[in-house]
Design a protein around this motif. Structure first.
Motif, PDB file in Angstrom:
ATOM      1  N   ARG A 158       0.902  -1.276   0.039  1.00 26.01           N
ATOM      2  CA  ARG A 158       0.064   0.012   0.076  1.00 26.01           C
ATOM      3  C   ARG A 158       0.806   1.294  -0.225  1.00 26.01           C
ATOM      4  N   LYS A 159       2.282   0.999  -0.247  1.00 27.11           N
ATOM      5  CA  LYS A 159       2.974   2.143  -0.229  1.00 27.11           C
ATOM      6  C   LYS A 159       3.843   2.404  -1.598  1.00 27.11           C
ATOM      7  N   TYR A 160       4.261   3.623  -1.693  1.00 23.63           N
ATOM      8  CA  TYR A 160       4.976   3.561  -2.820  1.00 23.63           C
ATOM      9  C   TYR A 160       6.751   4.031  -2.535  1.00 23.63           C
ATOM     10  N   LYS A 161       7.662   3.153  -3.188  1.00 26.74           N
ATOM     11  CA  LYS A 161       9.155   3.163  -2.755  1.00 26.74           C
ATOM     12  C   LYS A 161       9.812   3.793  -3.965  1.00 26.74           C
ATOM     13  N   LEU A 162      10.482   4.784  -3.635  1.00 28.24           N
ATOM     14  CA  LEU A 162      11.355   5.572  -4.575  1.00 28.24           C
ATOM     15  C   LEU A 162      12.562   4.475  -5.172  1.00 28.24           C
ATOM     16  N   ILE A 163      12.445   4.462  -6.536  1.00 26.72           N
ATOM     17  CA  ILE A 163      13.511   3.602  -7.006  1.00 26.72           C
ATOM     18  C   ILE A 163      14.395   4.549  -8.015  1.00 26.72           C
ATOM     19  N   SER A 164      14.111   5.665  -8.161  1.00 29.73           N
ATOM     20  CA  SER A 164      14.820   6.512  -9.323  1.00 29.73           C
ATOM     21  C   SER A 164      14.586   7.755  -9.281  1.00 29.73           C
ATOM     22  N   GLN A 165      15.482   8.510  -9.327  1.00 31.25           N
ATOM     23  CA  GLN A 165      15.262  10.074  -9.500  1.00 31.25           C
ATOM     24  C   GLN A 165      16.269  10.523 -10.447  1.00 31.25           C
ATOM     25  N   SER A 166      15.741  11.527 -11.286  1.00 33.04           N
ATOM     26  CA  SER A 166      16.404  12.136 -12.520  1.00 33.04           C
ATOM     27  C   SER A 166      16.083  13.729 -12.365  1.00 33.04           C
ATOM     28  N   THR A 167      17.196  14.200 -12.924  1.00 32.86           N
ATOM     29  CA  THR A 167      17.335  15.508 -13.032  1.00 32.86           C
ATOM     30  C   THR A 167      16.951  16.084 -14.392  1.00 32.86           C
ATOM     31  N   VAL A 168      17.005  17.519 -14.747  1.00 35.93           N
ATOM     32  CA  VAL A 168      16.823  18.077 -15.894  1.00 35.93           C
ATOM     33  C   VAL A 168      15.740  17.220 -16.916  1.00 35.93           C
ATOM     34  N   THR A 169      14.861  16.969 -16.544  1.00 38.35           N
ATOM     35  CA  THR A 169      13.858  16.148 -17.226  1.00 38.35           C
ATOM     36  C   THR A 169      12.457  17.022 -17.569  1.00 38.35           C
ATOM     37  N   ASP A 170      11.746  16.918 -18.765  1.00 37.04           N
ATOM     38  CA  ASP A 170      10.586  17.638 -19.080  1.00 37.04           C
ATOM     39  C   ASP A 170       9.585  16.814 -19.563  1.00 37.04           C
ATOM     40  N   ALA A 171       8.605  17.469 -19.424  1.00 33.46           N
ATOM     41  CA  ALA A 171       7.350  16.811 -20.317  1.00 33.46           C
ATOM     42  C   ALA A 171       7.231  16.962 -21.834  1.00 33.46           C
ATOM     43  N   PRO A 172       6.971  16.449 -22.474  1.00 33.51           N
ATOM     44  CA  PRO A 172       5.982  15.035 -22.303  1.00 33.51           C
ATOM     45  C   PRO A 172       6.759  13.835 -21.975  1.00 33.51           C
ATOM     46  N   ILE A 173       6.187  12.900 -21.265  1.00 37.98           N
ATOM     47  CA  ILE A 173       6.845  11.636 -20.795  1.00 37.98           C
ATOM     48  C   ILE A 173       5.908  10.548 -21.505  1.00 37.98           C
ATOM     49  N   TYR A 174       6.653   9.502 -22.305  1.00 34.60           N
ATOM     50  CA  TYR A 174       5.968   8.578 -22.674  1.00 34.60           C
ATOM     51  C   TYR A 174       6.357   7.132 -22.173  1.00 34.60           C
ATOM     52  N   ALA A 175       5.522   5.967 -22.036  1.00 38.67           N
ATOM     53  CA  ALA A 175       5.796   4.912 -21.817  1.00 38.67           C
ATOM     54  C   ALA A 175       6.045   3.813 -23.125  1.00 38.67           C
TER      55      ALA A 175
END
Length: 165
Positions: free
Chosen positions: A94-111
């Protein structure tokens, strides 16, 4: 007359007792509200800020049938001239665990429809460069999209939009 009172006494008692009880208040929280609250808690734990501007999307990144969270922090404290901070959280119980952090990112973001190390690839916009492919390396996604190769001829129609402009 005593007979009549004896007959009505149980009915009166039941009526009085049922009038004194109240229905429990509804404290049901929807699954979506629980999910959003769990994500909000994880974001606050990371940023140490109770009120922060962000965009979010939920998608199963690692094929475990649980929607992970992609969060683009749009707050001025988390953005600069090159973009903003992107956080990726794995849904665990029931929780969210941080697995990744990225800087200098912008939208749009696609899968994307491709996978590396069991995790779905992402197409992330890098300012003044274009889209880059985020591949999971077994522990995390890349921390800086500005050093990745751009995706040549990226076709947005073949991907799933997660976070728009």
């Amino acid at each position: 007359m005593l007979k009549t009172i004896k007959l009505f006494l149980p009915l009166v008692t039941i009526s009085v007792l049922s009038a004194c009880t109240t229905a429990p208040l509804s404290t049901t929280v929807s699954q979506q509200e629980q999910r959003d609250l769990a994500l909000q808690t994880a974001i606050i734990q990371f940023t140490k800020q109770p009120n922060i501007n962000f965009s979010k999307a939920f998608v199963d990144l690692n094929e475990n049938h649980k929607n992970d969270a992609i969060v683009l922090l749009r707050d001025r404290n988390w953005c600069g001239s090159g973009g903003c901070t992107l956080l990726i959280f794995e849904k665990q119980h029931r929780k969210y665990k941080l697995i990744s952090q990225s800087t200098v990112t912008d939208a749009p973001i696609y899968a994307l429809n491709t996978y590396h190390q069991g995790w779905r690839d992402l197409a992330v916009y890098s300012r003044k460069r274009g889209f880059v492919r985020f591949k999971y390396d077994g522990q995390r996604y890349p921390s800086n999209p500005s050093i990745l190769n751009i995706i040549q001829q990226f076709d947005e129609r073949s991907a799933t939009l997660l976070i728009g402009q």
